[in-house]
Design a protein around this motif. Structure first.
Motif, PDB file in Angstrom:
ATOM      1  N   GLU A 153      -5.661   7.234  -2.348  1.00 34.20           N
ATOM      2  CA  GLU A 153      -6.421   6.062  -1.930  1.00 34.20           C
ATOM      3  C   GLU A 153      -7.801   6.469  -1.446  1.00 34.20           C
ATOM      4  O   GLU A 153      -8.002   7.574  -0.954  1.00 34.20           O
ATOM      5  N   ASP A 154      -8.731   5.566  -1.637  1.00 33.01           N
ATOM      6  CA  ASP A 154     -10.100   5.704  -1.153  1.00 33.01           C
ATOM      7  C   ASP A 154     -10.501   4.354  -0.595  1.00 33.01           C
ATOM      8  O   ASP A 154      -9.921   3.321  -0.955  1.00 33.01           O
ATOM      9  N   TYR A 155     -11.498   4.366   0.245  1.00 29.56           N
ATOM     10  CA  TYR A 155     -12.058   3.121   0.763  1.00 29.56           C
ATOM     11  C   TYR A 155     -13.459   2.986   0.189  1.00 29.56           C
ATOM     12  O   TYR A 155     -14.275   3.886   0.316  1.00 29.56           O
TER      13      TYR A 155
ATOM     14  N   GLN B 122      -6.893  -3.273  -2.839  1.00 31.37           N
ATOM     15  CA  GLN B 122      -6.439  -4.159  -1.769  1.00 31.37           C
ATOM     16  C   GLN B 122      -7.610  -4.434  -0.839  1.00 31.37           C
ATOM     17  O   GLN B 122      -8.225  -3.503  -0.320  1.00 31.37           O
TER      18      GLN B 122
ATOM     19  N   LEU C 232      -9.229  -5.221   2.475  1.00 36.46           N
ATOM     20  CA  LEU C 232      -8.830  -5.008   3.866  1.00 36.46           C
ATOM     21  C   LEU C 232      -8.999  -6.255   4.721  1.00 36.46           C
ATOM     22  O   LEU C 232      -8.398  -6.364   5.784  1.00 36.46           O
TER      23      LEU C 232
ATOM     24  N   ARG D 126      -9.575  -1.101  -0.261  1.00 35.01           N
ATOM     25  CA  ARG D 126      -8.707   0.073  -0.389  1.00 35.01           C
ATOM     26  C   ARG D 126      -8.385   0.217  -1.872  1.00 35.01           C
ATOM     27  O   ARG D 126      -7.799  -0.678  -2.473  1.00 35.01           O
TER      28      ARG D 126
ATOM     29  N   ALA E  20       0.838  -1.209   0.000  1.00 34.28           N
ATOM     30  CA  ALA E  20       0.000   0.000   0.000  1.00 34.28           C
ATOM     31  C   ALA E  20       0.870   1.256   0.000  1.00 34.28           C
ATOM     32  O   ALA E  20       0.603   2.203  -0.741  1.00 34.28           O
TER      33      ALA E  20
END
Length: 120
Positions: free
Chosen positions: A23-25, A44, A46, A31, A12
């Motif tokens: 980055e955003d969730y 990615q 989580l 991610r 990351a």
């Protein structure tokens, strides 16, 4: 984890070190690493399910045949692969593939948006 392989956090951090990466969730626990606002180059999970990213069209099937690498769910048709931790790819290979994924996305942007994003 050996020094030959990246951890999820190291992967990351590397993604975020690329030019203009952010980055955003999204999607309840994913991610998303993107460039130029919303152009994804890596995701990615989580929950530890894996790291997915785009590869060159001509290399996609070869990577999918390797142990520990598979076609990324929902993104395979765009030639994305997924690796689950501990990542089956070594540190150098994985960072190069993440850099290449970033650049594959950058090179599809309008020329005026590519300024400062292309890695020579």
């Amino acid at each position: 984890m050996s020094e030959r392989h990246l951890t999820a956090e190291q992967a990351a951090a590397f993604c975020l070190s690329l030019p203009e990466a952010r980055e955003d969730y999204k999607w309840g626990g994913v991610r998303v690493f993107s460039v130029a606002g919303n152009k994804m180059f890596a995701v990615q999970d989580l929950a530890g399910a894996g790291l997915s990213f785009k590869v060159d069209d001509t290399l996609f099937l070869g990577y999918c045949d390797r142990p520990g690498v598979r076609a990324a769910p929902y993104l395979a048709r765009a030639h994305w692969i997924s690796v689950a931790p501990p990542y089956a790819l070594g540190r150098e290979e994985l960072t190069e593939l993440l850099r290449r994924s970033h650049q594959l996305v950058v090179r599809r942007l309008a020329k005026r948006l590519q300024v400062g994003l292309v890695i020579e």
